[in-house]
Design a protein around this motif. Structure first.
Motif: not given
Length: 295
Positions: A28-33, A140-154
């Motif tokens: 139910t939380k993964l409907e759509g694209t 699907t869980n608001s308790k978790y989050s990941i900021n991809t900008e923190e992953l250094s491309p280098y």
């Protein structure tokens, strides 16, 4: 190699099964694209690795491609089923393509250091399926989050350079054996080359119990033209000095000899030419061929 393939297959079943379970649990939380994309990723990476494993173990192209297509389609259907019809469609197509590519890749890998390359595929599979599982938890869980900008491309580029360097090191060392290039194979093929190139055709039509001595070289089979008598059983004594070579798989489909594994050493085969004409023998991938002329 068989044990590693079994372990790899177990990893695929556990990881892909768990990711599909998460899709069903959070449908139910993964409907759509996002649901469509998840089903496609699960299907294509599972089909790719499954096809590669089956291709390495079997080596028979038609069967491997067929089974891998079915596996990829089923995985895509299951991954897309809880999301909707579009997810089923896209997941099934992605699974089919992954299965086909994986099967063809596996057939080639069986001759080119299969353990190392399968290990690399398993590593990429774990990485990608791990991202899928993490994404499902985050989405699907608001308790978790990941900021991809923190992953250094280098850091990613640096890791890539390290992996490429490690691969090149293994390729240039004794850890990786180039098919058909071992010292034993080189020594034997060099001593046989002058004899084999001068004798590429043999005629046993006048023999009562014909026996053809064939050698496997890096350039193909010698002799590569064999004349035989219709209805008279022919024995092939095939000497193969090569290891992990495409030429190590031998077949004469017109006389029911299919994908015979020519182990290092001597292999004896017998067939009865029951019909006149010209027929082809070849390696498993049909890159190296010869002709049997039945008179």
């Amino acid at each position: 190699m068989d044990i590693f393939s079994v372990i790899s297959a177990a990893i695929v079943m556990i990881c892909s099964g768990y990711s599909i379970f998460l899709v069903y649990r959070n449908k139910t939380k993964l409907e759509g694209t996002q649901g469509v994309m998840i089903s496609m990723v699960i299907a294509v990476i599972t089909g790719l690795l499954s096809g590669s494993i089956i291709g390495i173990l079997s080596g028979e192209t038609f069967l491997v491609v067929g089974v891998s297509m079915i596996i990829g389609f089923v995985i895509g259907f299951l991954a897309g089923h809880p999301i909707g019809l579009l997810a089923i469609l896209m997941g099934s197509i992605a699974g089919l393509m992954g299965g086909i590519n994986g099967a063809i890749l596996g057939v080639f890998l069986q001759f080119i250091n299969p353990s190392i390359l399968l290990g690399i595929l398993v590593g990429f599979y774990i990485l990608i399926i791990g991202f899928v599982i993490v994404y499902i938890f985050v989405a699907t869980n608001s308790k978790y989050s990941i900021n991809t900008e923190e992953l250094s491309p280098y850091a990613i580029i640096g890791a890539g350079i390290v992996l490429v360097s490690l691969f090149l090191f293994m390729y240039s060392s004794d850890m990786v054996k180039i098919p058909g290039q071992t010292e034993t194979a080189q020594a034997q093929t060099q001593t046989q080359t002058t004899q084999e190139t001068a004798n590429t055709e043999v005629d046993v039509t006048k023999e009562q119990t014909p026996k053809v001595k064939m050698h496997v070289t890096e350039k193909g089979y010698s002799p590569n033209v064999i004349r035989v008598k219709k209805g008279v059983p022919v024995e092939l004594e095939i000497k193969n000095p090569l290891e992990n070579s495409c030429l190590s798989t031998f077949m004469i489909p017109d006389f029911n000899i299919n994908n015979v594994n020519l182990k290092t050493g001597t292999t004896n085969l017998t067939f009865t030419p029951d019909k006149s004409g010209e027929y082809t023998f070849s390696c498993g991938m049909q890159m190296f061929k010869g002709t049997i002329i039945v008179e």
